[in-house]
Design a protein around this motif. Structure first.
Motif, PDB file in Angstrom:
ATOM      1  N   UNK A  24    -125.698 -42.664 -65.957  1.00  0.00           N
ATOM      2  CA  UNK A  24    -126.564 -43.667 -65.336  1.00  0.00           C
ATOM      3  C   UNK A  24    -125.803 -44.382 -64.221  1.00  0.00           C
ATOM      4  N   UNK A  25    -124.549 -44.731 -64.471  1.00  0.00           N
ATOM      5  CA  UNK A  25    -123.742 -45.417 -63.461  1.00  0.00           C
ATOM      6  C   UNK A  25    -123.513 -44.533 -62.236  1.00  0.00           C
ATOM      7  N   UNK A  26    -123.246 -43.248 -62.458  1.00  0.00           N
ATOM      8  CA  UNK A  26    -123.040 -42.335 -61.332  1.00  0.00           C
ATOM      9  C   UNK A  26    -124.299 -42.221 -60.490  1.00  0.00           C
ATOM     10  N   UNK A  27    -125.442 -42.119 -61.168  1.00  0.00           N
ATOM     11  CA  UNK A  27    -126.714 -42.017 -60.452  1.00  0.00           C
ATOM     12  C   UNK A  27    -126.985 -43.294 -59.658  1.00  0.00           C
ATOM     13  N   UNK A  28    -126.657 -44.449 -60.233  1.00  0.00           N
ATOM     14  CA  UNK A  28    -126.920 -45.727 -59.576  1.00  0.00           C
ATOM     15  C   UNK A  28    -126.036 -45.940 -58.349  1.00  0.00           C
ATOM     16  N   UNK A  29    -124.797 -45.473 -58.419  1.00  0.00           N
ATOM     17  CA  UNK A  29    -123.873 -45.727 -57.319  1.00  0.00           C
ATOM     18  C   UNK A  29    -123.923 -44.660 -56.225  1.00  0.00           C
ATOM     19  N   UNK A  30    -124.460 -43.484 -56.536  1.00  0.00           N
ATOM     20  CA  UNK A  30    -124.499 -42.400 -55.559  1.00  0.00           C
ATOM     21  C   UNK A  30    -125.421 -42.761 -54.387  1.00  0.00           C
ATOM     22  N   UNK A  31    -124.857 -42.762 -53.210  1.00  0.00           N
ATOM     23  CA  UNK A  31    -125.605 -43.020 -51.977  1.00  0.00           C
ATOM     24  C   UNK A  31    -126.401 -44.327 -52.023  1.00  0.00           C
ATOM     25  N   UNK A  32    -125.840 -45.343 -52.665  1.00  0.00           N
ATOM     26  CA  UNK A  32    -126.588 -46.593 -52.788  1.00  0.00           C
ATOM     27  C   UNK A  32    -126.894 -47.177 -51.421  1.00  0.00           C
ATOM     28  N   UNK A  33    -128.156 -47.522 -51.247  1.00  0.00           N
ATOM     29  CA  UNK A  33    -128.609 -48.175 -50.023  1.00  0.00           C
ATOM     30  C   UNK A  33    -129.793 -49.055 -50.413  1.00  0.00           C
ATOM     31  N   UNK A  34    -129.749 -50.311 -50.016  1.00  0.00           N
ATOM     32  CA  UNK A  34    -130.782 -51.271 -50.424  1.00  0.00           C
ATOM     33  C   UNK A  34    -132.166 -50.961 -49.873  1.00  0.00           C
ATOM     34  N   UNK A  35    -132.247 -50.158 -48.862  1.00  0.00           N
ATOM     35  CA  UNK A  35    -133.546 -49.907 -48.233  1.00  0.00           C
ATOM     36  C   UNK A  35    -134.190 -48.605 -48.692  1.00  0.00           C
ATOM     37  N   UNK A  42    -132.617 -46.468 -59.536  1.00  0.00           N
ATOM     38  CA  UNK A  42    -131.499 -46.073 -60.400  1.00  0.00           C
ATOM     39  C   UNK A  42    -130.625 -47.270 -60.766  1.00  0.00           C
ATOM     40  N   UNK A  43    -130.402 -48.161 -59.805  1.00  0.00           N
ATOM     41  CA  UNK A  43    -129.584 -49.346 -60.074  1.00  0.00           C
ATOM     42  C   UNK A  43    -130.305 -50.293 -61.032  1.00  0.00           C
ATOM     43  N   UNK A  44    -131.613 -50.413 -60.896  1.00  0.00           N
ATOM     44  CA  UNK A  44    -132.393 -51.233 -61.826  1.00  0.00           C
ATOM     45  C   UNK A  44    -132.316 -50.645 -63.226  1.00  0.00           C
ATOM     46  N   UNK A  45    -132.407 -49.310 -63.340  1.00  0.00           N
ATOM     47  CA  UNK A  45    -132.254 -48.656 -64.638  1.00  0.00           C
ATOM     48  C   UNK A  45    -130.875 -48.945 -65.217  1.00  0.00           C
ATOM     49  N   UNK A  46    -129.856 -48.939 -64.369  1.00  0.00           N
ATOM     50  CA  UNK A  46    -128.500 -49.242 -64.825  1.00  0.00           C
ATOM     51  C   UNK A  46    -128.451 -50.620 -65.473  1.00  0.00           C
ATOM     52  N   UNK A  47    -129.059 -51.618 -64.839  1.00  0.00           N
ATOM     53  CA  UNK A  47    -129.047 -52.977 -65.392  1.00  0.00           C
ATOM     54  C   UNK A  47    -129.676 -53.003 -66.776  1.00  0.00           C
ATOM     55  N   UNK A  48    -130.812 -52.321 -66.933  1.00  0.00           N
ATOM     56  CA  UNK A  48    -131.481 -52.310 -68.237  1.00  0.00           C
ATOM     57  C   UNK A  48    -130.667 -51.536 -69.270  1.00  0.00           C
ATOM     58  N   UNK A  49    -130.055 -50.411 -68.888  1.00  0.00           N
ATOM     59  CA  UNK A  49    -129.244 -49.664 -69.852  1.00  0.00           C
ATOM     60  C   UNK A  49    -128.013 -50.458 -70.264  1.00  0.00           C
TER      61      UNK A  49
END
Length: 186
Positions: A24-35, A42-49
């Motif tokens: 989950x962390x890898x998916x959230x951080x991969x190519x992170x861009x706020x737009x 994926x980052x929202x899922x990370x927070x819940x997990x």
């Protein structure tokens, strides 16, 4: 593609030993861009997990990071941020930090999408979808529907008037327990 935002430590997969949370962390951080929708989702899922795994401090850090995002009139991108803000509000409220919890809810309300989100709730349909997933023995689908129900219930609980959220709290606890069982968290 390179991350455009410095990611907080809560995104670091090297600091976690559980394989599922690492993924989950890898998916959230991969190519992170706020737009972009997928990285925010994926980052929202990370927070819940992180919350499900009992890592409230990490979940709070992830939520605060996502809460820095601003979207003017873009409902699709804002959905992921407001879900994180609802979780941040819950954590802060449970810790007795009501001022910060109210600030999260104010941001959600100020965005102007609350009515759209509340009208589009799927919480009424989730039981049927979870039941079908159980019948077909599809653990991934069951996990995904439980997660969606948990997120939606968090949003509803945080935006409900005091006293009217109690009925939803029991459902929230049920889905939280089920998600912990599905991924075998002790």
């Amino acid at each position: 593609m390179v991350n455009q935002d410095p990611l907080p430590p809560s995104f670091d997969p090297d600091k976690e030993s559980d394989k599922f949370l690492i993924a989950i962390k890898k998916r959230a951080s991969k190519n992170f861009k706020r737009t972009k929708k997928d990285p925010l989702e994926n980052a929202k899922h990370l927070a819940y997990w992180q919350y499900i795994y009992g890592r409230e401090d990490e979940a709070l850090e992830t939520c605060r990071f996502l809460g820095l995002s601003e979207f003017e009139g873009n409902f699709n991108l804002w959905c992921w941020v407001e879900s994180a803000l609802a979780l941040q509000s819950r954590i802060m409220r449970m810790r007795g930090e009501k001022k910060e919890a109210r600030q999260c809810l104010k941001r959600i309300k100020d965005a102007g999408f609350v009515e759209d989100r509340l009208k589009g709730r799927i919480v009424g349909n989730y039981r049927e979808c979870i039941k079908r997933a159980i019948e077909t023995k599809d653990k991934t689908l069951e996990r995904d529907w439980n997660m969606l129900a948990l997120e939606e219930l968090c949003f509803i609980i945080e935006l409900s008037k005091p006293g009217s959220a109690a009925a939803f709290e029991e459902q929230f606890s049920t889905h939280l327990s089920r998600l912990r069982q599905i991924v075998k968290i002790a």
